[in-house]
Design a protein around this motif. Structure first.
Motif, PDB file in Angstrom:
ATOM      1  N   THR A  32      -5.019   5.918  -3.675  1.00  0.00           N
ATOM      2  CA  THR A  32      -3.568   6.001  -3.900  1.00  0.00           C
ATOM      3  C   THR A  32      -2.741   5.278  -2.835  1.00  0.00           C
ATOM      4  N   LYS A  33      -3.343   4.941  -1.723  1.00  0.00           N
ATOM      5  CA  LYS A  33      -2.583   4.351  -0.618  1.00  0.00           C
ATOM      6  C   LYS A  33      -2.421   2.835  -0.792  1.00  0.00           C
ATOM      7  N   GLN A  34      -1.220   2.343  -0.476  1.00  0.00           N
ATOM      8  CA  GLN A  34      -0.962   0.906  -0.494  1.00  0.00           C
ATOM      9  C   GLN A  34      -1.084   0.365   0.923  1.00  0.00           C
ATOM     10  N   PRO A  35      -1.956  -0.624   1.149  1.00  0.00           N
ATOM     11  CA  PRO A  35      -2.090  -1.177   2.497  1.00  0.00           C
ATOM     12  C   PRO A  35      -0.861  -1.990   2.890  1.00  0.00           C
ATOM     13  N   HIS A 147     -10.672  -4.644  -4.270  1.00  0.00           N
ATOM     14  CA  HIS A 147      -9.731  -5.496  -3.535  1.00  0.00           C
ATOM     15  C   HIS A 147      -8.312  -4.958  -3.631  1.00  0.00           C
ATOM     16  N   ARG A 148      -7.590  -5.065  -2.512  1.00  0.00           N
ATOM     17  CA  ARG A 148      -6.160  -4.721  -2.483  1.00  0.00           C
ATOM     18  C   ARG A 148      -5.393  -5.790  -1.712  1.00  0.00           C
ATOM     19  N   ASP A 149      -4.287  -6.245  -2.290  1.00  0.00           N
ATOM     20  CA  ASP A 149      -3.370  -7.103  -1.542  1.00  0.00           C
ATOM     21  C   ASP A 149      -2.635  -6.257  -0.506  1.00  0.00           C
ATOM     22  N   VAL A 150      -2.300  -6.887   0.597  1.00  0.00           N
ATOM     23  CA  VAL A 150      -1.549  -6.221   1.658  1.00  0.00           C
ATOM     24  C   VAL A 150      -0.062  -6.491   1.458  1.00  0.00           C
TER      25      VAL A 150
END
Length: 265
Positions: A32-35, A147-150
């Protein structure tokens, strides 16, 4: 619709983007966390304990009040072409920032990209970080490998957000880029600035402006520190010892602590 990213930047000679303290895998296992990465643009003339304190205040706020997770944080000193009176060279300001974070922090980094070239608008600086972190490095990963965009977020004092609220100081396009869905800002309150009024004037982007009250007021600004130097007064409570030593060794700000006489710079 996803905004296209600018992929062409002019880099200073021998430039390498610093990423040695960037955390490439999120701690969050819930998904759930956005980097996010914090970026503060400023003169850092010189860097003070208050500058470093801003990051700690923001870190506490993000951890306790948001769905973000900080994976890195940067200081981005302005170019010499910024033209502010009393601005010492970018070489010295980058060196002082590097000394301060190496002594005092385990997670901050100094990016000299903005400092060692022509003047860059804040929106362009954030675009540079977006490009380096997400297109070059490929963002970060969740614990299970997703993968997550920052998301890049501007860290600023309320003095900066006040200028953003003044008509004609910032272009609408730059404000929309900085404060819109792509980036956003975390604002630390400073004494003497009406944050509520400023953010009220920026209501179009209010969902991307996170304001943090400063519970302990400390007005140890760089401007006042330079004044103390010129008067030969103590700056021990405002600067780290390594920064004071560097200023003495290079006779910056027109005063050499302990010399007993005022310089000519």
């Amino acid at each position: 619709m996803t905004e296209s990213r600018t992929t062409t930047f002019t880099n200073p000679r021998n430039y390498t983007f610093p990423s040695h303290r960037l955390r490439r895998t999120l701690h969050d296992s819930t998904g759930t966390k956005q980097p996010i990465v914090l970026v503060a643009c400023g003169s850092f003339n010189p860097i003070t304990n208050n500058h470093l304190r801003m990051y700690e205040i923001a870190n506490d706020f993000v951890r306790e009040n948001t769905d973000f997770e900080i994976v890195g944080a940067y200081l981005s000193p302005v170019s010499d072409e910024y033209g502010k009176p009393g601005l010492v060279s970018a070489h010295h300001r980058v060196n002082m920032c590097s000394l301060a974070i190496e002594q005092e922090s385990s997670w901050l980094m100094v990016d000299p990209w903005e400092a060692f070239q022509n003047y860059q608008r804040t929106a362009a600086v954030l675009d540079h970080f977006d490009y380096e972190l997400n297109m070059v490095l490929g963002g970060v990963s969740t614990p299970d490998g997703e993968h997550r965009d920052v998301r890049i977020m501007l860290l600023a004092g309320s003095d900066l957000i006040n200028t953003m609220s003044e008509p004609g100081v910032w272009s609408h396009d730059d404000l929309d880029r900085i404060l819109g869905r792509r980036y956003g800002t975390i604002v630390i309150e400073r004494e003497g600035y009406n944050v509520a009024q400023a953010t009220g004037n920026l209501s179009l982007w209010q969902n991307n402006i996170y304001t943090i009250p400063q519970l302990i007021q400390n007005d140890g600004s760089s401007t006042k520190v330079r004044l103390l130097f010129r008067r030969g007064l103590s700056v021990q409570s405002s600067l780290l010892p390594a920064v004071i030593e560097y200023i003495e060794q290079n006779n910056l700000y027109g005063w050499q602590v302990g010399s007993g006489e005022e310089g000519q710079g």
